[in-house]
Design a protein around this motif. Structure first.
Motif, PDB file in Angstrom:
ATOM      1  N   ALA A 146       0.891  -1.237   0.058  1.00 42.03           N
ATOM      2  CA  ALA A 146      -0.238   0.136  -0.055  1.00 42.03           C
ATOM      3  C   ALA A 146       1.092   0.973   0.054  1.00 42.03           C
ATOM      4  O   ALA A 146       0.144   1.815  -0.731  1.00 42.03           O
ATOM      5  CB  ALA A 146      -1.564   0.293   1.225  1.00 42.03           C
ATOM      6  N   LEU A 147       1.796   0.969   1.109  1.00 43.78           N
ATOM      7  CA  LEU A 147       2.802   2.612   0.825  1.00 43.78           C
ATOM      8  C   LEU A 147       3.702   2.483  -0.990  1.00 43.78           C
ATOM      9  O   LEU A 147       3.369   3.636  -0.630  1.00 43.78           O
ATOM     10  CB  LEU A 147       4.114   2.209   1.575  1.00 43.78           C
ATOM     11  CG  LEU A 147       3.519   2.083   3.480  1.00 43.78           C
ATOM     12  CD1 LEU A 147       4.787   1.524   4.810  1.00 43.78           C
ATOM     13  CD2 LEU A 147       2.914   3.949   3.166  1.00 43.78           C
ATOM     14  N   TRP A 148       3.922   0.983  -1.173  1.00 43.03           N
ATOM     15  CA  TRP A 148       4.325   1.228  -2.771  1.00 43.03           C
ATOM     16  C   TRP A 148       3.543   2.029  -4.183  1.00 43.03           C
ATOM     17  O   TRP A 148       3.666   3.203  -4.105  1.00 43.03           O
ATOM     18  CB  TRP A 148       4.596   0.303  -3.611  1.00 43.03           C
ATOM     19  CG  TRP A 148       5.625  -0.466  -2.283  1.00 43.03           C
ATOM     20  CD1 TRP A 148       5.751  -1.313  -1.599  1.00 43.03           C
ATOM     21  CD2 TRP A 148       7.320  -0.894  -2.928  1.00 43.03           C
ATOM     22  NE1 TRP A 148       8.130  -1.165  -1.089  1.00 43.03           N
ATOM     23  CE2 TRP A 148       8.391  -1.234  -2.505  1.00 43.03           C
ATOM     24  CE3 TRP A 148       8.433   0.255  -4.421  1.00 43.03           C
ATOM     25  CZ2 TRP A 148       9.810  -1.007  -2.461  1.00 43.03           C
ATOM     26  CZ3 TRP A 148       9.656  -0.601  -4.416  1.00 43.03           C
ATOM     27  CH2 TRP A 148       9.620  -1.133  -3.992  1.00 43.03           C
ATOM     28  N   GLU A 149       2.267   2.322  -3.693  1.00 42.84           N
ATOM     29  CA  GLU A 149       0.601   2.703  -4.354  1.00 42.84           C
ATOM     30  C   GLU A 149       0.961   3.422  -4.079  1.00 42.84           C
ATOM     31  O   GLU A 149       0.423   4.972  -5.009  1.00 42.84           O
ATOM     32  CB  GLU A 149       0.227   1.740  -3.713  1.00 42.84           C
ATOM     33  CG  GLU A 149      -1.468   2.190  -4.962  1.00 42.84           C
ATOM     34  CD  GLU A 149      -2.440   1.306  -4.419  1.00 42.84           C
ATOM     35  OE1 GLU A 149      -3.496   1.288  -6.071  1.00 42.84           O
ATOM     36  OE2 GLU A 149      -2.698   0.676  -3.681  1.00 42.84           O
ATOM     37  N   ARG A 185      -0.905  -8.511  -5.846  1.00 45.12           N
ATOM     38  CA  ARG A 185      -1.784  -6.609  -5.302  1.00 45.12           C
ATOM     39  C   ARG A 185      -0.687  -5.532  -5.947  1.00 45.12           C
ATOM     40  O   ARG A 185      -0.947  -4.864  -7.023  1.00 45.12           O
ATOM     41  CB  ARG A 185      -1.434  -6.814  -4.204  1.00 45.12           C
ATOM     42  CG  ARG A 185      -2.035  -5.000  -3.772  1.00 45.12           C
ATOM     43  CD  ARG A 185      -2.760  -4.525  -2.545  1.00 45.12           C
ATOM     44  NE  ARG A 185      -2.793  -3.232  -2.701  1.00 45.12           N
ATOM     45  CZ  ARG A 185      -2.631  -2.818  -0.748  1.00 45.12           C
ATOM     46  NH1 ARG A 185      -2.105  -2.831   0.149  1.00 45.12           N
ATOM     47  NH2 ARG A 185      -3.009  -2.201  -1.466  1.00 45.12           N
ATOM     48  N   TRP A 186       0.336  -6.331  -6.352  1.00 44.80           N
ATOM     49  CA  TRP A 186       1.987  -5.316  -7.295  1.00 44.80           C
ATOM     50  C   TRP A 186       1.466  -5.215  -8.786  1.00 44.80           C
ATOM     51  O   TRP A 186       1.378  -4.351  -9.502  1.00 44.80           O
ATOM     52  CB  TRP A 186       2.436  -5.583  -6.979  1.00 44.80           C
ATOM     53  CG  TRP A 186       3.751  -5.016  -7.834  1.00 44.80           C
ATOM     54  CD1 TRP A 186       4.556  -5.203  -8.437  1.00 44.80           C
ATOM     55  CD2 TRP A 186       3.998  -3.361  -7.443  1.00 44.80           C
ATOM     56  NE1 TRP A 186       5.608  -3.836  -9.540  1.00 44.80           N
ATOM     57  CE2 TRP A 186       5.091  -2.751  -7.581  1.00 44.80           C
ATOM     58  CE3 TRP A 186       3.621  -2.202  -6.429  1.00 44.80           C
ATOM     59  CZ2 TRP A 186       5.495  -1.658  -8.267  1.00 44.80           C
ATOM     60  CZ3 TRP A 186       4.141  -0.846  -6.916  1.00 44.80           C
ATOM     61  CH2 TRP A 186       4.387  -0.705  -7.227  1.00 44.80           C
ATOM     62  N   ASN A 187       1.155  -6.237  -9.308  1.00 45.43           N
ATOM     63  CA  ASN A 187       0.352  -6.663 -10.573  1.00 45.43           C
ATOM     64  C   ASN A 187      -0.528  -5.934 -10.780  1.00 45.43           C
ATOM     65  O   ASN A 187      -0.567  -5.704 -11.853  1.00 45.43           O
ATOM     66  CB  ASN A 187       0.804  -8.377 -10.674  1.00 45.43           C
ATOM     67  CG  ASN A 187       2.021  -8.559 -11.034  1.00 45.43           C
ATOM     68  OD1 ASN A 187       2.980  -8.272 -11.008  1.00 45.43           O
ATOM     69  ND2 ASN A 187       2.114 -10.258 -10.198  1.00 45.43           N
ATOM     70  N   LYS A 188      -1.927  -6.392  -9.903  1.00 43.04           N
ATOM     71  CA  LYS A 188      -3.041  -5.380 -10.534  1.00 43.04           C
ATOM     72  C   LYS A 188      -2.812  -3.907 -10.525  1.00 43.04           C
ATOM     73  O   LYS A 188      -3.139  -2.943 -11.138  1.00 43.04           O
ATOM     74  CB  LYS A 188      -3.664  -5.649  -9.312  1.00 43.04           C
ATOM     75  CG  LYS A 188      -4.436  -6.669  -8.906  1.00 43.04           C
ATOM     76  CD  LYS A 188      -5.181  -7.069  -8.106  1.00 43.04           C
ATOM     77  CE  LYS A 188      -6.517  -7.911  -8.177  1.00 43.04           C
ATOM     78  NZ  LYS A 188      -7.082  -8.516  -7.111  1.00 43.04           N
ATOM     79  N   ILE A 189      -1.414  -3.224  -9.344  1.00 43.54           N
ATOM     80  CA  ILE A 189      -1.201  -1.885  -9.166  1.00 43.54           C
ATOM     81  C   ILE A 189      -0.520  -1.038 -10.876  1.00 43.54           C
ATOM     82  O   ILE A 189      -0.657  -0.536 -11.235  1.00 43.54           O
ATOM     83  CB  ILE A 189      -0.156  -1.599  -8.287  1.00 43.54           C
ATOM     84  CG1 ILE A 189      -1.302  -1.313  -6.457  1.00 43.54           C
ATOM     85  CG2 ILE A 189       0.385  -0.136  -8.528  1.00 43.54           C
ATOM     86  CD1 ILE A 189       0.009  -1.249  -5.711  1.00 43.54           C
TER      87      ILE A 189
END
Length: 195
Positions: A146-149, A185-189
């Motif tokens: 979430a923090l990367w996002e 999750r990262w792939n979705k982002i």
């Protein structure tokens, strides 16, 4: 939107409820408009009550960090609901920013309040401040996707393509340490960025 669809949506309370209610206010069905406006007023009363309780606890013990955090979080809940409009939003953001500053002076590594600080900066049109805080949090909590996002969102707001690309490159390196859930999750982002 039909009356039943609106009632079902209100029961589910999705994150975009305020937008749905606002749209329902333009309906030609008088009953839908009435339900939407009544629900907005009810939500405002609920948030105002929570905010008042948190504020009173904070005012009684202003040095109590738990009370201060609860007050900041109550403000965030109200702002995130997206039912406040105009000057009320500006006033609440301004007060929240001051309180966040007080809190982070004492507990600078608090992730939850740090995230609220980033959101506050983004809402106030201060992308550089948002990015600085988001990056500090991201480096502190590398496994929190979430923090990367949030860092990417701050880069987008700041129109900082160079920093955005740096974050994406860092994520590629970090991915080997992430769980499968984090990777998904990262792939979705990333897929959302490509659209």
């Amino acid at each position: 939107i039909t009356r039943q669809q609106l009632l079902d949506t209100i029961q589910r309370r999705p994150a975009n409820l305020a937008a749905i209610l606002t749209e329902a206010l333009t309906s030609e069905d008088v009953e839908v408009v009435h339900i939407a406006s009544s629900t907005i007023m009810k939500l405002q009363r609920e948030y105002e009550k929570s905010l008042k309780i948190a504020e009173e606890a904070y005012r009684q013990m202003p040095d109590n960090m738990k009370n201060l955090k609860s007050y900041i979080e109550a403000m965030e809940a109200y702002l995130s609901a997206d039912i406040l409009k105009g000057n009320a939003v500006f006033s609440l953001l301004k007060e929240q920013k001051i309180l966040i500053g007080e809190y982070l002076k004492v507990l600078p590594e608090d992730k939850a309040v740090g995230i609220i600080s980033v959101k506050n900066s983004l809402r106030q049109g201060e992308p550089a401040a948002a990015l600085e805080t988001a990056e500090r949090l991201r480096y502190r909590y590398l496994s929190d996707i979430a923090l990367w996002e949030l860092s990417l969102e701050s880069c987008t707001s700041a129109n900082d393509t160079e920093k955005r690309n740096e974050i994406l490159a860092d994520a590629t390196k970090m991915a080997e340490y992430w769980t499968n859930t984090q990777k998904e999750r990262w792939n979705k982002i990333q897929n959302g960025l490509k659209q």
